[in-house]
Design a protein around this motif. Structure first.
Motif, short mmCIF file in Angstrom:
data_model
loop_
_atom_site.label_atom_id
_atom_site.label_comp_id
_atom_site.label_asym_id
_atom_site.label_seq_id
_atom_site.Cartn_x
_atom_site.Cartn_y
_atom_site.Cartn_z
N ILE A 119 49.11 46.06 25.85
CA ILE A 119 48.80 47.28 26.59
C ILE A 119 48.82 46.94 28.08
O ILE A 119 48.36 45.88 28.51
N VAL A 120 49.37 47.86 28.85
CA VAL A 120 49.53 47.60 30.28
C VAL A 120 48.17 47.39 30.93
O VAL A 120 47.22 48.13 30.68
N HIS A 121 48.05 46.36 31.74
CA HIS A 121 46.81 46.06 32.45
C HIS A 121 47.14 45.41 33.78
O HIS A 121 48.27 44.92 34.00
N LEU A 122 46.17 45.40 34.65
CA LEU A 122 46.34 44.78 35.97
C LEU A 122 46.24 43.26 35.85
O LEU A 122 45.30 42.73 35.26
N GLU A 123 47.23 42.57 36.41
CA GLU A 123 47.19 41.11 36.44
C GLU A 123 46.62 40.60 37.76
O GLU A 123 45.81 39.68 37.78
N LYS A 124 47.01 41.22 38.87
CA LYS A 124 46.49 40.83 40.16
C LYS A 124 46.82 41.90 41.19
O LYS A 124 47.66 42.77 40.95
N ILE A 125 46.15 41.84 42.31
CA ILE A 125 46.42 42.70 43.47
C ILE A 125 46.75 41.78 44.64
O ILE A 125 45.98 40.86 44.95
N VAL A 126 47.86 42.04 45.27
CA VAL A 126 48.32 41.23 46.39
C VAL A 126 48.26 42.09 47.66
O VAL A 126 48.79 43.20 47.69
N ILE A 127 47.59 41.58 48.68
CA ILE A 127 47.49 42.24 49.98
C ILE A 127 48.19 41.36 51.00
O ILE A 127 47.92 40.15 51.07
N HIS A 128 49.09 41.92 51.75
CA HIS A 128 49.78 41.12 52.76
C HIS A 128 50.05 41.97 54.00
O HIS A 128 50.10 43.20 53.93
#
Length: 297
Positions: free
Chosen positions: A120-129
Motif C-alpha cells: 500500500i502506498v506510504h510515505l518513505e521520506k520528505i526531502v527539503i532543499h
C-alpha cells in the motif's frame, strides 16, 4: 545590638561567594568532527509522545488507500515485454558501441505491481532543499540556510543516537553551467526526514504554514490532457515549492525570525513507494489524505 541588626549580620554570614568549579579530571574524547563524545554509551532518544499523523495513516488512511487504489486483475498476467537491443551484443564490430533498446527504455509503460496489503502506498521520506546563488561567491552565505533547515526539521547528524540521520547536507555542483557554476562548489542545502520527524514536519506544514499563505491554491496539477506515461508520472514523487515568506510561518522560525539574514524559499518532495503506471495518482491520493490541497490548471 538590636535583633534586626543581628539578623542582618547572620544573613550576611550565611551568603557565601561562589566557589570555583571542580577541576576536570578526565576530558571527553572527540570524534572525527571535533565534537565531544559523552561517557554514556548507546544513548538513544526515544519518542516522548505518539505521532498523530502516523496513527492517522495506520488507523484510517491506509485502509482507504487500499480500497481506492486496488486494481483487480483476472486471469493470468501477461508476460513482460522482451527487451531487444539495437545491435547484436555478440557482434565484435558493435561490442563497444552504445546499444540502447529498441523503442526506448519504456519506463513510462512499466505496469504497476499487483495490489496487496504489503505494498500500500506510504510515505518513505520528505526531502527539503533550497539553492542560494549567493553561495557561489561566498560559501558562508549558506550558514543562515543551514540554521533555518536545522530549526525547521530538528535533524542533526546522527542525532538522537540514529546513525541513519545525516542531518542537513550541503548540495554541491556536478557540472559546469554557463561559466558561473563549477563542480564541487556549494550551491545549496537539503535535509531528508524519515520516521516521526517526517510526520511532525508534515503536521507543522499543514496546520501552521499552508493556511497562512495568502492566496495559496494548492499544489498545481498538470492539465487533464497531459500524459501519465512520462518519467514523472511513474515516479511516485509529489513536489511543490514554497515562497521565501512562507519560511517565517514555521513556529520554529517565527519565534526568532530576526536571527536569520533573510527568508529562504524551498522545494518540498514527498517520496512514496508507488511505482509503475498511475504512481503519480496514487501518491497524490496519499498526500491529499494529509489535508494538502491540489488544484488543476
Amino acid at each position: 545590638m538590636s535583633a534586626a541588626a543581628a539578623r542582618v549580620s547572620h544573613s550576611a554570614q550565611a551568603v557565601r561567594p561562589f566557589r570555583k568549579p571542580p577541576k576536570i579530571r578526565k576530558f571527553l574524547k572527540r570524534d572525527e568532527n571535533g565534537l565531544p563524545v559523552p561517557h554514556v554509551r548507546n544513548l538513544i532518544v526515544r519518542d516522548t509522545h505518539p505521532c498523530r499523523l502516523m496513527d492517522h495513516y495506520h488507523t484510517a488512511l491506509q485502509d482507504n488507500l487500499m480500497y481506492m487504489t486496488y486494481n483487480h486483475e483476472s486471469g493470468t498476467p501477461s508476460s513482460p515485454r522482451q527487451i531487444r537491443l539495437t545491435y547484436d551484443p555478440n557482434d565484435p564490430y558493435t561490442k563497444n558501441r552504445y546499444n540502447p533498446p529498441v523503442g526506448g527504455s519504456q519506463a513510462g509503460k512499466k505496469p504497476a505491481p499487483p495490489t496487496t496489503s504489503q505494498n500500500i502506498v506510504h510515505l518513505e521520506k520528505i526531502v527539503i532543499h533550497s539553492m542560494m546563488k549567493e553561495a557561489l561567491t561566498n560559501r558562508s552565505n549558506l550558514l543562515g540556510l543551514i540554521a533555518a533547515f536545522r530549526a525547521m526539521s530538528g535533524e542533526t547528524e546522527s542525532g538522537g543516537g540514529r546513525p541513519s540521520s545525516s542531518g542537513v547536507q550541503i548540495v554541491k555542483g556536478k557540472k559546469n553551467v554557463g561559466g558561473w557554476m563549477r563542480p564541487g562548489i556549494p550551491i545549496g542545502a537539503k535535509v531528508e526526514l524519515k520516521g516521526p520527524k517526517m510526520y511532525d514536519f508534515l503536521n507543522t506544514l499543514v496546520e501552521f504554514v499552508l493556511p497562512r499563505i495568502r492566496e495559496f491554491p494548492g499544489i498545481v496539477m498538470p492539465p487533464a490532457s497531459s500524459t501519465m506515461k512520462s518519467p514523472s508520472g511513474v515516479a511516485g514523487v509529489v513536489s511543490f515549492g514554497l515562497p521565501p515568506e512562507a519560511m517565517g510561518y514555521f513556529p520554529q522560525i517565527e519565534v526568532n525570525l530576526d536571527s536569520y539574514p533573510k527568508p529562504y524559499g524551498m522545494h518540498i518532495h514527498f517520496v512514496t513507494n508507488a511505482v509503475g503506471l498511475g504512481a503519480q495518482n496514487r501518491a497524490r491520493a496519499l498526500v491529499s489524505g494529509f489535508q494538502i490541497p491540489f488544484a488543476r490548471k
